[in-house]
Scaffold this motif. Structure first.
Motif, PDB file in Angstrom:
ATOM      1  N   ASP A 372      27.071  52.242  17.640  1.00 60.27           N
ATOM      2  CA  ASP A 372      28.452  52.081  17.156  1.00 60.27           C
ATOM      3  C   ASP A 372      28.965  53.388  16.549  1.00 60.27           C
ATOM      4  O   ASP A 372      30.121  53.777  16.740  1.00 60.27           O
ATOM      5  N   GLY A 373      28.083  54.105  15.857  1.00 67.43           N
ATOM      6  CA  GLY A 373      28.471  55.379  15.239  1.00 67.43           C
ATOM      7  C   GLY A 373      28.916  56.383  16.291  1.00 67.43           C
ATOM      8  O   GLY A 373      29.957  57.052  16.152  1.00 67.43           O
ATOM      9  N   PHE A 374      28.173  56.461  17.373  1.00 66.29           N
ATOM     10  CA  PHE A 374      28.558  57.400  18.443  1.00 66.29           C
ATOM     11  C   PHE A 374      29.870  56.969  19.099  1.00 66.29           C
ATOM     12  O   PHE A 374      30.757  57.775  19.376  1.00 66.29           O
ATOM     13  N   ASN A 375      29.984  55.652  19.311  1.00 66.86           N
ATOM     14  CA  ASN A 375      31.184  55.172  20.024  1.00 66.86           C
ATOM     15  C   ASN A 375      32.452  55.248  19.172  1.00 66.86           C
ATOM     16  O   ASN A 375      33.543  55.000  19.661  1.00 66.86           O
ATOM     17  N   CYS A 376      32.306  55.621  17.881  1.00 66.99           N
ATOM     18  CA  CYS A 376      33.494  55.826  17.027  1.00 66.99           C
ATOM     19  C   CYS A 376      34.154  57.168  17.334  1.00 66.99           C
ATOM     20  O   CYS A 376      35.251  57.455  16.868  1.00 66.99           O
ATOM     21  N   CYS A 377      33.448  58.027  18.068  1.00 67.58           N
ATOM     22  CA  CYS A 377      33.987  59.375  18.355  1.00 67.58           C
ATOM     23  C   CYS A 377      34.700  59.327  19.702  1.00 67.58           C
ATOM     24  O   CYS A 377      34.119  58.861  20.686  1.00 67.58           O
ATOM     25  N   ARG A 378      35.938  59.857  19.743  1.00 69.84           N
ATOM     26  CA  ARG A 378      36.793  59.655  20.929  1.00 69.84           C
ATOM     27  C   ARG A 378      36.213  60.294  22.192  1.00 69.84           C
ATOM     28  O   ARG A 378      36.488  59.862  23.304  1.00 69.84           O
ATOM     29  N   ASN A 379      35.370  61.310  22.044  1.00 69.46           N
ATOM     30  CA  ASN A 379      34.846  61.980  23.251  1.00 69.46           C
ATOM     31  C   ASN A 379      33.381  61.639  23.510  1.00 69.46           C
ATOM     32  O   ASN A 379      32.685  62.341  24.227  1.00 69.46           O
ATOM     33  N   VAL A 380      32.917  60.534  22.854  1.00 73.48           N
ATOM     34  CA  VAL A 380      31.502  60.157  23.016  1.00 73.48           C
ATOM     35  C   VAL A 380      31.440  58.733  23.549  1.00 73.48           C
ATOM     36  O   VAL A 380      32.159  57.842  23.067  1.00 73.48           O
ATOM     37  N   VAL A 381      30.589  58.529  24.559  1.00 69.64           N
ATOM     38  CA  VAL A 381      30.385  57.180  25.122  1.00 69.64           C
ATOM     39  C   VAL A 381      28.885  56.903  25.092  1.00 69.64           C
ATOM     40  O   VAL A 381      28.099  57.711  25.598  1.00 69.64           O
ATOM     41  N   CYS A 382      28.500  55.788  24.487  1.00 65.30           N
ATOM     42  CA  CYS A 382      27.065  55.548  24.318  1.00 65.30           C
ATOM     43  C   CYS A 382      26.691  54.117  24.707  1.00 65.30           C
ATOM     44  O   CYS A 382      27.234  53.155  24.153  1.00 65.30           O
ATOM     45  N   ASN A 383      25.779  53.996  25.671  1.00 66.66           N
ATOM     46  CA  ASN A 383      25.243  52.671  26.014  1.00 66.66           C
ATOM     47  C   ASN A 383      24.370  52.170  24.858  1.00 66.66           C
ATOM     48  O   ASN A 383      23.723  52.974  24.179  1.00 66.66           O
ATOM     49  N   PHE A 384      24.321  50.865  24.697  1.00 67.82           N
ATOM     50  CA  PHE A 384      23.482  50.317  23.636  1.00 67.82           C
ATOM     51  C   PHE A 384      22.002  50.548  23.971  1.00 67.82           C
ATOM     52  O   PHE A 384      21.589  50.456  25.119  1.00 67.82           O
ATOM     53  N   THR A 385      21.221  50.812  22.932  1.00 68.07           N
ATOM     54  CA  THR A 385      19.779  51.005  23.104  1.00 68.07           C
ATOM     55  C   THR A 385      19.102  49.648  23.249  1.00 68.07           C
ATOM     56  O   THR A 385      18.788  48.979  22.265  1.00 68.07           O
ATOM     57  N   GLU A 386      18.877  49.206  24.471  1.00 72.47           N
ATOM     58  CA  GLU A 386      18.280  47.875  24.699  1.00 72.47           C
ATOM     59  C   GLU A 386      16.810  47.848  24.274  1.00 72.47           C
ATOM     60  O   GLU A 386      16.268  46.825  23.872  1.00 72.47           O
ATOM     61  N   GLY A 387      16.169  49.058  24.386  1.00 68.18           N
ATOM     62  CA  GLY A 387      14.754  49.153  24.037  1.00 68.18           C
ATOM     63  C   GLY A 387      14.366  50.600  23.813  1.00 68.18           C
ATOM     64  O   GLY A 387      15.214  51.493  23.877  1.00 68.18           O
ATOM     65  N   ALA A 388      13.077  50.822  23.563  1.00 68.72           N
ATOM     66  CA  ALA A 388      12.501  52.158  23.287  1.00 68.72           C
ATOM     67  C   ALA A 388      12.945  52.637  21.897  1.00 68.72           C
ATOM     68  O   ALA A 388      13.057  51.833  20.978  1.00 68.72           O
ATOM     69  N   MET A 389      13.197  53.971  21.753  1.00 70.49           N
ATOM     70  CA  MET A 389      13.426  54.488  20.386  1.00 70.49           C
ATOM     71  C   MET A 389      14.575  55.488  20.335  1.00 70.49           C
ATOM     72  O   MET A 389      14.691  56.242  19.369  1.00 70.49           O
ATOM     73  N   TYR A 390      15.401  55.537  21.383  1.00 67.76           N
ATOM     74  CA  TYR A 390      16.347  56.644  21.506  1.00 67.76           C
ATOM     75  C   TYR A 390      17.776  56.171  21.714  1.00 67.76           C
ATOM     76  O   TYR A 390      18.008  55.059  22.192  1.00 67.76           O
ATOM     77  N   SER A 391      18.677  57.084  21.376  1.00 66.43           N
ATOM     78  CA  SER A 391      20.072  56.897  21.732  1.00 66.43           C
ATOM     79  C   SER A 391      20.461  58.114  22.574  1.00 66.43           C
ATOM     80  O   SER A 391      20.036  59.241  22.268  1.00 66.43           O
ATOM     81  N   PHE A 392      21.217  57.888  23.655  1.00 65.99           N
ATOM     82  CA  PHE A 392      21.462  58.962  24.632  1.00 65.99           C
ATOM     83  C   PHE A 392      22.956  58.992  24.979  1.00 65.99           C
ATOM     84  O   PHE A 392      23.373  58.653  26.079  1.00 65.99           O
ATOM     85  N   PRO A 393      23.787  59.369  23.999  1.00 69.37           N
ATOM     86  CA  PRO A 393      25.225  59.326  24.221  1.00 69.37           C
ATOM     87  C   PRO A 393      25.707  60.416  25.174  1.00 69.37           C
ATOM     88  O   PRO A 393      25.148  61.519  25.216  1.00 69.37           O
ATOM     89  N   GLN A 394      26.745  60.085  25.951  1.00 66.90           N
ATOM     90  CA  GLN A 394      27.417  61.089  26.774  1.00 66.90           C
ATOM     91  C   GLN A 394      28.467  61.788  25.900  1.00 66.90           C
ATOM     92  O   GLN A 394      29.249  61.108  25.234  1.00 66.90           O
ATOM     93  N   ILE A 395      28.443  63.106  25.881  1.00 67.90           N
ATOM     94  CA  ILE A 395      29.382  63.884  25.066  1.00 67.90           C
ATOM     95  C   ILE A 395      30.366  64.556  26.040  1.00 67.90           C
ATOM     96  O   ILE A 395      29.956  65.405  26.837  1.00 67.90           O
ATOM     97  N   ARG A 396      31.635  64.160  25.996  1.00 65.61           N
ATOM     98  CA  ARG A 396      32.626  64.753  26.889  1.00 65.61           C
ATOM     99  C   ARG A 396      33.118  66.064  26.263  1.00 65.61           C
ATOM    100  O   ARG A 396      33.660  66.065  25.154  1.00 65.61           O
ATOM    101  N   LEU A 397      32.917  67.175  26.979  1.00 62.97           N
ATOM    102  CA  LEU A 397      33.187  68.491  26.414  1.00 62.97           C
ATOM    103  C   LEU A 397      34.339  69.168  27.167  1.00 62.97           C
ATOM    104  O   LEU A 397      34.338  69.199  28.400  1.00 62.97           O
ATOM    105  N   PRO A 398      35.324  69.718  26.452  1.00 62.58           N
ATOM    106  CA  PRO A 398      36.456  70.369  27.105  1.00 62.58           C
ATOM    107  C   PRO A 398      36.082  71.712  27.735  1.00 62.58           C
ATOM    108  O   PRO A 398      35.023  72.262  27.426  1.00 62.58           O
ATOM    109  N   LEU A 399      36.944  72.218  28.582  1.00 63.70           N
ATOM    110  CA  LEU A 399      36.695  73.441  29.332  1.00 63.70           C
ATOM    111  C   LEU A 399      36.340  74.610  28.413  1.00 63.70           C
ATOM    112  O   LEU A 399      35.428  75.394  28.690  1.00 63.70           O
ATOM    113  N   LYS A 400      37.018  74.690  27.275  1.00 62.32           N
ATOM    114  CA  LYS A 400      36.771  75.829  26.377  1.00 62.32           C
ATOM    115  C   LYS A 400      35.311  75.869  25.897  1.00 62.32           C
ATOM    116  O   LYS A 400      34.759  76.930  25.609  1.00 62.32           O
TER     117      LYS A 400
END
Ligand code: DCS
Length: 474
Positions: A372-400
């Protein structure tokens, strides 16, 4: 002076080629910053006790007594150790040929291999043969032993999920084999698509690669997805049709944080499918004491179990294992304790359940807080951690950011993770260390920081990310 054998230029090329990002550039920079006095949150490694998780009491009592059996000669030992821990220590010591200081059989102590077989039988409902179970110094060593047995040269390919845990890419490089990627589908919660598998195998074969094995990591690292029974059936059928040995990395089988897809072992599904598949498909399953609610990473306890592997091959694997003489005996005892914990009615049972349940429930809450913390950021999309020990959010980065990263000579997500580290002390692993689709960026962190610290860590991440985005937005 002529260059020497261990000079860099003369090293084995496979040694120079292999990479292991979990302890790569970010980890080294974090260690430097720590030396300079910066507070670092080492959430790059799935190392629970390093982030404050307390060890379970019962296993530590048993191993303490095994390490120092003279304690049991003290008439007051019962005031410090429960009777079931004392009895268990005597049980394990009786299996050794001279205590924890003596080598064991190269496959591990037969009595503990029997405990592992009984665990598998209880879990899956099918008989398991201790002769087909080897104890190892962590699951890593088992994975390396099996890949070493399979890979004959550069033309041998191993199907590996991408994003993948870099033990696989590094070991395949080290052994001079070929990694054949199959991409997990992020938009389908890192689902496994058989069509992609087929495509990968066809492409590899067109390049003259003989695909020989397939790796599944269930639950996934870094992606956290749990494979369904239907997925596992598809995979086993695919292995049967393509004559692949399946390597089932199931080290996170205790780390399940949702109820829709409980853990089901590849071996159970294989047996449920019945002949010919259950008799034909070769499977090697891996487990460890490093994960779950045990988190005993430093004890180096692991096992692999072989299914449908011929006695002749088992003998060869045994022969190679014997070169390393013996898996470490304390790690073996931790494995025995993990697969055969206190039972209802045992003195230590209540405390064992209370401690382990407490850890697992907290991990489940932390998985939710982090996602939920990651998904609060407008350029971050994070699947829920169904298992294991990690969170692996996608970070959308601008051209600059791409341009700035290029100027710094860094991959974009390495550039982002370094900035995150410098600004917040949060040490992560860039997604590029696990493999990801072109032009898509991630980071991997663990859900291990203490629960009470989580909200502050996620707030610190959000503050950094939003300021970073303001600085670089197009
Ligand atoms: C999928 C997977 N398999 C095997 C291992 C090896 O475990 P042991 O050798 O300790 O039994 C790990 C460790 N995970 C590493 C360690 O911490 N963070 C990681 O990604 C892992 O994530």
């Amino acid at each position: 002076m002529s260059s020497k054998s261990l000079d860099y230029e003369n090293l084995n090329e496979n040694v120079k080629k292999c990479q292991y990002a979990v302890r790569g550039e970010l980890y080294l920079r974090a260690s430097e910053l720590q030396k300079e006095g910066k507070k670092i949150i080492f959430t790059n490694v799935g190392n629970p006790h390093a982030l404050g998780q307390k060890p379970l009491t019962f296993p530590r009592q048993v191993v303490a007594l095994c390490q120092a059996p003279f304690l049991m000669d003290d008439p007051n030992v019962g005031t410090l150790f429960h009777a079931d821990a004392i009895a268990r220590a005597k049980h394990y010591l009786s299996m050794t040929s001279g205590g924890l200081g003596a080598y064991s059989d190269s496959r591990g102590l037969p009595g503990i291999r029997k405990e592992v077989a009984e665990f598998i039988e209880r879990r899956d409902g099918y008989p398991s043969d201790p002769e087909l179970i080897f104890l190892t110094d962590g699951a890593s060593k088992g994975v390396m032993q099996i890949l070493n047995s399979i890979i004959r040269g550069a033309h041998d390919g191993i199907l590996v999920p991408v994003p993948q845990y870099p033990l696989y890419s590094a070991t395949i490089s080290l052994l001079g084999g070929s990694l054949v990627p199959y991409y997990l589908e992020e938009t389908a919660n890192w689902g496994l698509d058989i069509g992609n598998l087929r495509q990968s195998v066809t492409q590899a074969r067109s390049q003259g690669i003989t695909v020989r094995a397939m790796v599944i990591i269930n639950p996934g690292n870094p992606t956290g997805q749990c494979l369904s029974e239907a997925n596992l059936k598809e995979v086993l059928k695919f292995c049967y049709e393509n004559n692949l040995v399946l390597l089932g990395d199931e080290v996170y089988q205790q780390n399940i944080y949702q109820d829709e897809r409980p853990f089901i072992s590849a071996r159970k599904v294989l047996m449920d499918m019945g002949p010919p598949i259950s008799k034909e498909v070769q499977l090697v399953s891996f487990h460890t004491v490093s994960k779950g609610y045990w988190g005993e990473c430093g004890q180096r306890g692991g096992y692999f179990e072989m299914t449908n592997i011929s006695p002749q091959t088992v003998e060869e694997i045994y022969k190679v294992a014997s070169i390393s003489l013996s898996p470490n005996v304390p790690g073996q005892i931790f494995m025995g304790l993990m697969v055969s914990p206190p039972k209802p009615g045992d003195i230590s049972y209540e405390r064992y359940v209370r401690e382990s349940k407490g850890i697992l429930e907290s991990l489940r809450r932390r998985a939710r807080i982090m996602t939920d913390g990651f998904n609060c950021c407008r350029n971050v999309v994070c699947n829920f951690t169904e298992g294991a020990m990690y969170s692996f959010p996608q970070i959308r980065l601008p051209l600059k950011v791409m341009e700035a990263a290029k100027r710094a000579g860094k991959v974009a997500d390495v550039f982002y993770c370094l900035k995150l580290l410098e600004a917040t002390g949060i040490s992560t692993v860039p997604g590029s260390g696990f493999g990801q689709k072109e032009g898509v960026f991630h980071l991997r962190t663990t859900i291990l920081p203490a629960e009470e610290d989580m909200p502050a860590i996620m707030a610190s991440f959000k503050k950094f990310n939003d300021e970073f985005m303001e600085q670089y937005e197009d």
